[in-house]
Design an enzyme around this catalytic site. Structure first.
Site, PDB file in Angstrom:
ATOM      1  N   CYS A 117     165.542  39.573  54.962  1.00  0.00           N
ATOM      2  CA  CYS A 117     164.250  38.942  54.852  1.00  0.00           C
ATOM      3  C   CYS A 117     164.499  37.705  54.690  1.00  0.00           C
ATOM      4  O   CYS A 117     163.618  36.731  55.240  1.00  0.00           O
ATOM      5  CB  CYS A 117     163.271  39.610  53.742  1.00  0.00           C
ATOM      6  SG  CYS A 117     161.826  39.023  54.084  1.00  0.00           S
ATOM      7  N   CYS A 213     161.121  43.568  49.253  1.00  0.00           N
ATOM      8  CA  CYS A 213     160.525  42.272  49.602  1.00  0.00           C
ATOM      9  C   CYS A 213     159.341  42.828  50.686  1.00  0.00           C
ATOM     10  O   CYS A 213     159.878  43.493  51.750  1.00  0.00           O
ATOM     11  CB  CYS A 213     161.411  41.352  50.381  1.00  0.00           C
ATOM     12  SG  CYS A 213     160.768  39.748  51.031  1.00  0.00           S
TER      13      CYS A 213
END
Length: 371
Positions: A117, A213
Site C-alpha cells: 500500500c 491499511c
C-alpha cells in the site's frame, strides 16, 4: 527522550531539506499525521493537505474511507488554515493492492498489504494523481531519513522501537524515498500524544488504527472470504499423519499461527501448507521445533537506496520491536540465503524479510522469503 548512541539527533523538520520546497501532507484523520501538519506549520509553512479515499472496491458496504476520518482530517487542516483535497484511489487499491494480496494467498503465501500500500498507493497512485506537483510528500510514519556525504538518502529507524514503521516502507522505490518526509519520525509515540493534546488537536485522544491499511473495521478473514470464498480441506498432524479436522481455506491461516484454530486438544501450530492437495499441517505442543527456522532463502531483494552486498546485518520478518542478527550468503545480486544467529518462529514463504545494517539504524531494503 533518550535516543540510542548510534543515532544522530534530528530536528523535527530539517529546514534545509524543506527550504523552498512544495510539500504535500497526507492526512489520515489520525493523530500522527495531524502532528505532522503542526510540525510543518510551526516552521512557518502552509503545505497542501490530502486525504486518500480508498478501499477494496467501490461498494457502499466496503467503502473503508470512514466519514469520521475525513471529518478529523478536515478539522485539522482547517485549524491551520490549509486546504484539504480528497483523492479517490479506490480503483487503484483494488487493481494493485487487493490483487497482490489475493494472488499471494491463493498461492499459499503470506502477503503484506501494508507494505505494498505504501509503495503502490501512498507514494504511488497518489503521486500519479497529485503528488507529482510536489517536491516532498509528508506522512505520519515513524521513520527517519538521513543523507550521507555522497548525497545518498537513507531510510532510518525511529527511536521508538514499538512504533517504528521502516519495515512497512522497505519496498518503496528510490525516487519515492527521495520525496518522502517524516516530520514526527524522531519522536516517541507518547511525545506525539503530548503535542496533540497541548495543541488541542481534535483527535488527540483518538485510538490508533489496527489491522491492515485502509481496511478499517473490516476483519482480514472477512476481506479474503469476500474475494476468494471458502475451500475446505483436511487438517493433518505433521508428526503422525492423523486427520484432526477441516479448515475452511488455506488462505485463512499463516505459518506459525497458534490462535483461532478452533480444533480440540490444542494448542496447535500451523507449520506447513500443501497447496496442491489443499492440506493444512499442524503440530501439537508448545512452540514445536518444526515451527522454527534459522536459514532461509530470500529472492527479488529490493534495495532502497543503492545496491550493496552486506554480510553482517540485522533483520525482521514481521512487525515487531525486535531485530535479529544474521549473516547473508549472496547467491545473485538480488537473492541470498539468510543465516540467522537464532532460530525464528513462523518463517513463511511470501513474507517480506526486511534487512538493516548491523546496528539496525539504516534500512537497506527487503525481499520475499521463498521457503
Amino acid at each position: 527522550m533518550v535516543i540510542p548512541q548510534n543515532y544522530t539527533t534530528f530536528a523535527a523538520v530539517n529546514v534545509k531539506e524543506i527550504e523552498n520546497k512544495k510539500i504535500a501532507v497526507l492526512l489520515s484523520g489520525g493523530v500522527d499525521s495531524s502532528v505532522v501538519l503542526y510540525e510543518l506549520v510551526k516552521q512557518g509553512l502552509q503545505p497542501d493537505c490530502f486525504y486518500i479515499k480508498i478501499g477494496p472496491e467501490e461498494k457502499e458496504e466496503w467503502d473503508c474511507s470512514s466519514e469520521e476520518d475525513l471529518e478529523m482530517a478536515t478539522a485539522v487542516a482547517h485549524k491551520y488554515g490549509c486546504k484539504l483535497e480528497v483523492i479517490d484511489c479506490h480503483q487503484e487499491y483494488w487493481n494493485q493492492v487487493t490483487k497482490y494480496t489475493m494472488d499471494k494467498v491463493k498461492a499459499g503465501l503470506t502477503p503484506n498489504p501494508d507494505v505494498m500500500c505504501n509503495r503502490l498507493i501512498k507514494f504511488g497512485a497518489f503521486d500519479e494523481k497529485r503528488g507529482h506537483d510536489y517536491d516532498l510528500i509528508a506522512t505520519g510514519h515513524y521513520a527517519m531519513t538521513e543523507t550521507d556525504s555522497e548525497g545518498y538518502k537513507w531510510l532510518c529507524t525511529s527511536p521508538d522501537p514499538v512504533k517504528d514503521q521502516t519495515d512497512f516502507l522497505a519496498q518503496i522505490a528510490d525516487w519515492q524515498l527521495k520525496k518522502a518526509l517524516f516530520p514526527i519520525g524522531h519522536y516517541m509515540k507518547d511525545e506525539v500524544r503530548v503535542i496533540a493534546e497541548r495543541e488541542h488537536l481534535v483527535n488527540a485522544k483518538r485510538k490508533d488504527s489496527q489491522g491492515i491499511c485502509f481496511l478499517g473495521k473490516i476483519n482480514y478473514n472477512d476481506y479474503i472470504r469476500r474475494y476468494l470464498g471458502e475451500q475446505p480441506g483436511d487438517v493433518i498432524e505433521l508428526e503422525t499423519g492423523k486427520r484432526i479436522g477441516e479448515h475452511k481455506g488455506l488462505w485463512f491461516h499463516t505459518i506459525g499461527q497458534r490462535k483461532g484454530m478452533g480444533f480440540g486438544g490444542g494448542p496447535w501450530f500451523v507449520v506447513k501448507k500443501d497447496v496442491e492437495h489443499n492440506i493444512l499441517f499442524v503440530s501439537h505442543g508448545y512452540d514445536p521445533e518444526t515451527a522454527y527456522k534459522a536459514d532461509f532463502p530470500v529472492h527479488d531483494f529490493h534495495f532502497l537506496t543503492k545496491e550493496l552486498q552486506p554480510t553482517e546485518v540485522t533483520f525482521k520478518i514481521r512487525h515487531t520491536p525486535e531485530y535479529h542478527a544474521a549473516t547473508l550468503e549472496w547467491i545473485t545480486p538480488m537473492s541470498f540465503i539468510l543465516h540467522s544467529k537464532e532460530k525464528i518462529h513462523g518463517v513463511a514463504p511470501g513474507q517480506f524479510c526486511v534487512i538493516y545494517d548491523d546496528t539496525h539504524h539504516r534500512c537497506l531494503g527487503s525481499g520475499e522469503i521463498t521457503v
